[in-house]
Design an enzyme around this catalytic site. Structure first.
Site, PDB file in Angstrom:
ATOM      1  N   CYS A  80      39.214  32.107  40.960  1.00 56.13           N
ATOM      2  CA  CYS A  80      37.892  31.606  41.347  1.00 56.13           C
ATOM      3  C   CYS A  80      38.073  30.279  42.071  1.00 56.13           C
ATOM      4  O   CYS A  80      37.378  29.300  41.791  1.00 56.13           O
ATOM      5  CB  CYS A  80      36.958  31.481  40.159  1.00 56.13           C
ATOM      6  SG  CYS A  80      37.667  30.678  38.712  1.00 56.13           S
ATOM      7  N   ARG A  99      40.791  31.847  22.820  1.00 57.28           N
ATOM      8  CA  ARG A  99      40.367  32.732  23.911  1.00 57.28           C
ATOM      9  C   ARG A  99      40.294  34.189  23.454  1.00 57.28           C
ATOM     10  O   ARG A  99      39.397  34.921  23.852  1.00 57.28           O
ATOM     11  CB  ARG A  99      41.311  32.569  25.109  1.00 57.28           C
ATOM     12  CG  ARG A  99      41.274  31.156  25.691  1.00 57.28           C
ATOM     13  CD  ARG A  99      42.219  30.996  26.868  1.00 57.28           C
ATOM     14  NE  ARG A  99      41.784  31.760  28.024  1.00 57.28           N
ATOM     15  CZ  ARG A  99      40.854  31.357  28.886  1.00 57.28           C
ATOM     16  NH1 ARG A  99      40.249  30.191  28.715  1.00 57.28           N
ATOM     17  NH2 ARG A  99      40.517  32.110  29.921  1.00 57.28           N
ATOM     18  N   ASP A 144      45.257  37.471  26.216  1.00 58.99           N
ATOM     19  CA  ASP A 144      45.178  36.060  26.582  1.00 58.99           C
ATOM     20  C   ASP A 144      46.165  35.282  25.726  1.00 58.99           C
ATOM     21  O   ASP A 144      46.722  35.814  24.766  1.00 58.99           O
ATOM     22  CB  ASP A 144      43.764  35.495  26.449  1.00 58.99           C
ATOM     23  CG  ASP A 144      43.426  34.599  27.641  1.00 58.99           C
ATOM     24  OD1 ASP A 144      44.110  33.570  27.810  1.00 58.99           O
ATOM     25  OD2 ASP A 144      42.504  34.937  28.402  1.00 58.99           O
TER      26      ASP A 144
END
Length: 500
Positions: free
Chosen positions: A425, A326, A321
């Site tokens: 998503c 993160r 990442d």
């Protein structure tokens, strides 16, 4: 003198009342009523755009997205008390997704296919018994029968002499396929022109200049739909291989039972990981096998990487990442579920890099590209860190370009014969199929590499009782859309194979 002036001023104020406008506090009802939140902006944007894409089904999708509770699945941790965990989950009525998949696969198999397989099994059993009883005799008879049949099937060369070589016409792969097996919408045609820059514009310039509250992405979608001359032919994937040790539990449709928070088992790690049910599908699409080398390009928060590890198949897994916060979150997940006892540093590592800058050429044969996106469900429920904040307009407008660059790099570095799975998503065709289209076109132009996109529709059929798959607005990938019965997703994923 001073007293006289003050007296006159007081008399004047008593006669003429001068209105004074007071500013209400930020938490006053009138301010709250007129203030447009980031979640409100997101909803207006989705209503404008997704109504165009999903038509009459958008109302039901919208209702599910706005529901306060989403549905989760439980990913069993193989490094805890696996059998005990599975038994406990089953006692609550949860179903193993792998068991469900194979059970539904048998039910969906056509009856004539099942009968043919039974006949083959019977014939095979009888032949085995005959060979066991009289092996020598049957061998001699079979040799004689072969000799006789060869004589019967011979053709003359014209002079009466037999031709012992049968003629066979060899067809190309394309010619050997029947017309019904060809999907002309899935052929990559690099010779056709594509107005590539139109997708990067993303919104009309006048909208950005005016800094309006939300972006009319639907206008850009119309351009994409009209100018998408790039088409891809897919090899249909009819079966989904479900890893033996990947145990995921869910509840049937309309069952809103919630999993309890995971607890630590006897090995000191948490029993299971709760994740959106749609998140497991990109991992299954990778078709993980023994000794795979896997890169998760945008791995945080770590659920998909953990699912990859739970298959117990890859030789190496790299979770990458681009921010320290993160990667720290990734480390926290691995500490909670693995605790350093399962994988050596050579097998599992965390890297901090911009996914566009990774240069490990031909190192990985499986790459998961779960890119940053509008995260539709989060955008409708959380104002914090919302991509629809006014301060993040520019970032939101650049999303498709960023996504395409990340996917393009994955296509460049994956080994020939390897698999890249792109996922978001989001329900946006621009961020989904649009980005796949951009990256494939750009990859061909820059590297001359060839790719095949897999159509997984048939292989996912046994899961249609758990996931609500939509085909609206799609040419390349698959998308899970939320429904009240099974409130998973949204989750888009597309499987791409690098041929050479």
């Amino acid at each position: 003198m001073l007293i006289t002036q003050i007296t006159k001023r007081l008399k004047l104020q008593a006669i003429v009342r001068i209105p004074v406008r007071c500013k209400h506090a930020d938490d006053h009802w009138s301010v709250i009523r007129n203030k447009k939140t980031s979640t409100g902006k997101a909803l207006e944007h989705f209503d404008d755009f997704y109504q165009t894409v999903y038509g009459n089904t958008w109302h039901d999708i919208r209702t599910a997205l706005l529901a306060p509770d989403r549905k989760y699945m439980a990913l069993v941790n193989n490094f805890s008390d696996t059998e005990k965990i599975s038994e406990t989950l089953q006692n609550t009525g949860a179903i193993n997704l792998r068991t469900l998949y194979y059970a539904q696969q048998k039910l969906l198999k056509p009856r004539h296919t099942r009968n043919r397989e039974r006949r083959k099994a019977v014939v095979s059993k009888e032949e085995t018994e005959d060979l066991t009883i009289c092996e020598d005799q049957s061998q001699n008879q079979s040799l004689a029968q072969v000799s006789d049949s060869d004589s019967d099937d011979e053709t003359n060369n014209g002079d009466g002499t037999p031709n012992t070589k049968q003629q066979m016409n060899l067809l190309s792969i394309a010619d050997s396929k029947s017309e019904k097996d060809l999907d002309e919408d899935r052929i990559i045609d690099p010779n056709k022109d594509l107005v590539f820059s139109s997708l990067y514009q993303y919104i009309p310039a006048t909208k950005l200049k005016g800094m309006e509250d939300y972006i009319l992405e639907s206008e850009q979608f119309d351009r994409f739909r009209d100018s998408s001359n790039l088409t891809v032919k897919v090899e249909k994937e009819r079966k989904l291989r479900f890893p033996k040790f990947l145990n995921i539990y869910t509840y049937e449709e309309e069952n809103d039972t919630r999993f309890k928070s995971p607890r630590k088992g006897s090995t000191g790690v948490l029993d299971y990981y709760l994740l959106d049910g749609g998140s497991i599908l990109p991992v299954l699409a990778l078709d993980l096998q023994a000794h795979d080398d896997v890169l998760d390009m945008c791995a945080a928060p770590g659920g998909k990487t953990l699912a990859v590890l739970q298959t117990l198949l890859p030789s190496t897994v790299v979770a990458n990442d681009n921010k320290q916060s993160r990667t720290s979150r990734l480390q926290s997940v691995f500490d909670q579920y693995l605790n350093g006892m399962a994988f050596s540093p050579a097998q599992l590592s965390i890297s901090l890099a911009d996914a566009r800058d990774i240069t490990d050429q031909d190192v990985y044969n499986k790459i998961l590209v779960d890119v940053p996106c509008t995260t539709d469900r989060h955008s409708l429920h959380e104002d914090d860190n919302n991509i629809f904040k006014s301060s993040r307009i520019k970032e939101r407008l650049q999303l498709p370009e960023l996504q395409a660059e990340i996917l393009l790099n994955a296509l460049k570095i994956v080994r020939p014969g390897g698999t890249v799975v792109y996922s978001t998503c989001s329900l946006s065709p621009i961020q989904n199929d649009g980005v796949v289209q951009m990256a494939l076109k750009k990859s061909y132009e820059e590297t001359n590499s060839t790719f095949v996109v897999r159509n997984m529709s048939a292989s996912l059929q046994p899961l249609k009782y758990i996931f609500n798959f939509s085909k609206l607005g799609l040419k390349y990938g698959q998308v899970v859309v939320p429904s009240l019965g099974n409130n998973f997703g949204p989750m888009y994923f597309c499987k791409i194979i690098k041929v050479e």
